[in-house]
Write an enzyme that holds these catalytic residues in place. Structure first.
Site, PDB file in Angstrom:
ATOM      1  N   HIS A 184       0.818  -1.224   0.000  1.00  0.00           N
ATOM      2  CA  HIS A 184       0.000   0.000   0.000  1.00  0.00           C
ATOM      3  C   HIS A 184       0.852   1.274   0.000  1.00  0.00           C
ATOM      4  O   HIS A 184       0.326   2.363  -0.225  1.00  0.00           O
ATOM      5  CB  HIS A 184      -0.999  -0.004   1.164  1.00  0.00           C
ATOM      6  CG  HIS A 184      -0.406   0.282   2.515  1.00  0.00           C
ATOM      7  ND1 HIS A 184      -0.124  -0.712   3.420  1.00  0.00           N
ATOM      8  CD2 HIS A 184      -0.076   1.439   3.119  1.00  0.00           C
ATOM      9  CE1 HIS A 184       0.350  -0.174   4.532  1.00  0.00           C
ATOM     10  NE2 HIS A 184       0.396   1.138   4.366  1.00  0.00           N
ATOM     11  N   ASP A 214       0.143  -7.582   1.429  1.00  0.00           N
ATOM     12  CA  ASP A 214       0.599  -6.203   1.604  1.00  0.00           C
ATOM     13  C   ASP A 214       2.120  -6.114   1.663  1.00  0.00           C
ATOM     14  O   ASP A 214       2.684  -5.276   2.366  1.00  0.00           O
ATOM     15  CB  ASP A 214      -0.015  -5.563   2.845  1.00  0.00           C
ATOM     16  CG  ASP A 214       0.085  -4.037   2.809  1.00  0.00           C
ATOM     17  OD1 ASP A 214       0.156  -3.477   1.706  1.00  0.00           O
ATOM     18  OD2 ASP A 214       0.119  -3.413   3.891  1.00  0.00           O
ATOM     19  N   SER A 289       4.634   2.825   7.708  1.00  0.00           N
ATOM     20  CA  SER A 289       4.345   1.659   6.862  1.00  0.00           C
ATOM     21  C   SER A 289       5.579   1.215   6.099  1.00  0.00           C
ATOM     22  O   SER A 289       6.254   2.025   5.451  1.00  0.00           O
ATOM     23  CB  SER A 289       3.253   2.001   5.850  1.00  0.00           C
ATOM     24  OG  SER A 289       1.990   1.933   6.423  1.00  0.00           O
TER      25      SER A 289
END
Length: 443
Positions: A184, A214, A289
């Protein structure tokens, strides 16, 4: 009351900092089938030997009292030419103590609690120092959005605000520039730049990702780049100290400390992303992230991926992809350009006390019967062909212990395809060993 929402933790266009919003928790996979998915630092207490004072030296060297009563006459020796530079015999010279002596004194006088705190602080520092050079900031330009709308990059502004509209983190895992991050962070990007901790910046090449996990990998040019050591996420314990590293709110190379709050947390973070995750209370915020979660030896044990939050910011619950799974996905992407997942064709659940053998309960880490309870099998698929039946309890698969349905799903996903593998079950109170050959999971 607002419901709990899952948030990816890279910086995005809206101030919620996400390109997509994580959905509520879900334990089951597609209908009819499961998602098969110290260094101890000792500080010695040093006893310092004190030098004798000038008076003590004089006393030790003085002659006996009887000799003082009858001194021998002698001619006084000539005085030195530079009298003012010769210190008097009774003068005590004072010098500043060396830094080593000060450190030794501090250690010698510290309480046991303070010594322990300093040792832990030193462990944090050394762990971060080992990994920080390999942690990168990933800046992306979306194909659809305008960079001028970025709330995250607008916090600090500067040149990046005009070029990029989203950011995240990553970690270099090979000297030739292979970077591990989240899908993402880079999805739908028309441009991806990677900035190293030393300030160098490269345009990424050949990004490949797996949306279902992911996980993504990309390449930056260079040789002899700093790399992070990959650890082992298969034997983690709740309560272990960990550090999360990344670029929250564009504050690059930021480190936060916490503990492992849970292991093997099976979650569906969206309609696409599902699996087992490491839960931590180390502060994770937008921009983290793709950054690493590391242990006190500086080894990467997870890739930070999401937070559970009502506000979009840190609230004490973060999730990381175990590095064992991330490494397997990386290998699949490098070799095949996609991830081939094993499939058994069986629907399972955790074993309950009603159906499980209490004597099989694990000690310490578990307080319930272990294994995966077979609820149903799909005709003509591997589990059916191997002879599994409803009511069986799967105890081992591919020579790995199965503690739960989540364990079984993870082991099946990552096991070799088209190869006979042993599966140990309990049926009617008796252990049996069968053989199962997995196929690739249908799309």
């Amino acid at each position: 009351m607002n419901s709990m929402r899952w948030k990816p933790i890279h910086g995005g266009i809206a101030f919620g900092f996400s390109l997509w919003t994580m959905l509520c928790l879900a334990d089951e996979g597609p209908a009819g089938a499961a998602i098969e998915s110290d260094s101890a630092i000792a500080t010695a207490v040093i006893e310092l030997d004190t030098d004798p004072t000038a008076e003590e030296q004089s006393a030790a060297q003085a002659p006996p009292a009887q000799a003082l009563e009858a001194p021998v006459a002698q001619e006084a020796p000539p005085r030195p030419a530079v009298e003012e530079q010769t210190p008097d015999a009774t003068t005590t010279l004072e010098t500043s103590p060396a830094p080593e002596a000060l450190a030794a004194t501090a250690t010698a006088t510290a309480t046991p609690e303070l010594v322990g705190a300093r040792a832990l602080s030193l462990a944090f520092r050394r762990s971060a120092e080992r990994t920080l050079p390999a942690v990168v900031t990933i800046l992306t330009r979306s194909k659809e959005a305008s960079a001028k709308q970025s709330a995250v990059l607008g916090i600090i502004g500067g040149e990046d605000e005009q070029i990029f509209d989203s950011m995240g983190s990553g970690v270099i895992i090979s000297p030739d520039g292979l970077v591990l991050t989240n899908n993402h962070v880079i999805q739908n990007a028309s441009r991806i730049d990677v900035r190293l901790a030393d300030g160098r910046q490269f345009t990424a090449q050949d990004p490949v990702s797996d949306p279902a996990s992911d996980v993504a990998i990309l390449k930056i040019p260079g040789q002899h780049l700093p790399t992070a050591e990959l650890g082992d996420s298969t034997d983690l314990f709740v309560g272990e100290w960990v550090l999360a590293i990344g670029s929250p709110f564009q504050i690059e190379s930021s480190v936060s400390a916490g503990i492992i709050s849970g292991t093997g947390r099976r979650r569906s973070l969206s309609s696409v992303v599902a699996g087992q995750f490491i839960q931590t209370d180390a502060a994770i915020n937008p921009g983290n992230s793709g950054g690493p979660l590391i242990d006190l030896e500086g080894r990467v044990i997870g890739i930070n991926t999401a937070i559970s939050s009502r506000t979009g910011g840190f609230q004490g619950i973060g999730f990381a992809i175990p590095i064992s799974r991330a490494s397997w996905i990386k290998d699949e992407l490098l070799e095949f350009g996609r991830v081939r997942r094993g499939y058994a064709g069986v629907r399972t659940s955790d074993v309950t006390l009603e159906v499980g053998d209490v004597s099989s309960s694990g000690a310490g880490r578990h307080s319930r019967p272990l294994g995966a309870y077979v609820r149903s099998v799909v005709p003509d698929y591997p589990a059916y062909l191997a002879g599994l039946k409803s009511g069986d309890i799967i105890l081992e698969f591919a020579d790995q212990r199965v503690d739960s349905k989540g364990d079984f799903a993870e082991i099946v996903q990552q096991s070799p395809l088209d190869k006979p593998l042993p599966i140990v079950i309990q049926r009617a109170g008796q252990r049996q060993t069968l053989t199962m050959t997995l196929v690739e999971r249908p799309k």
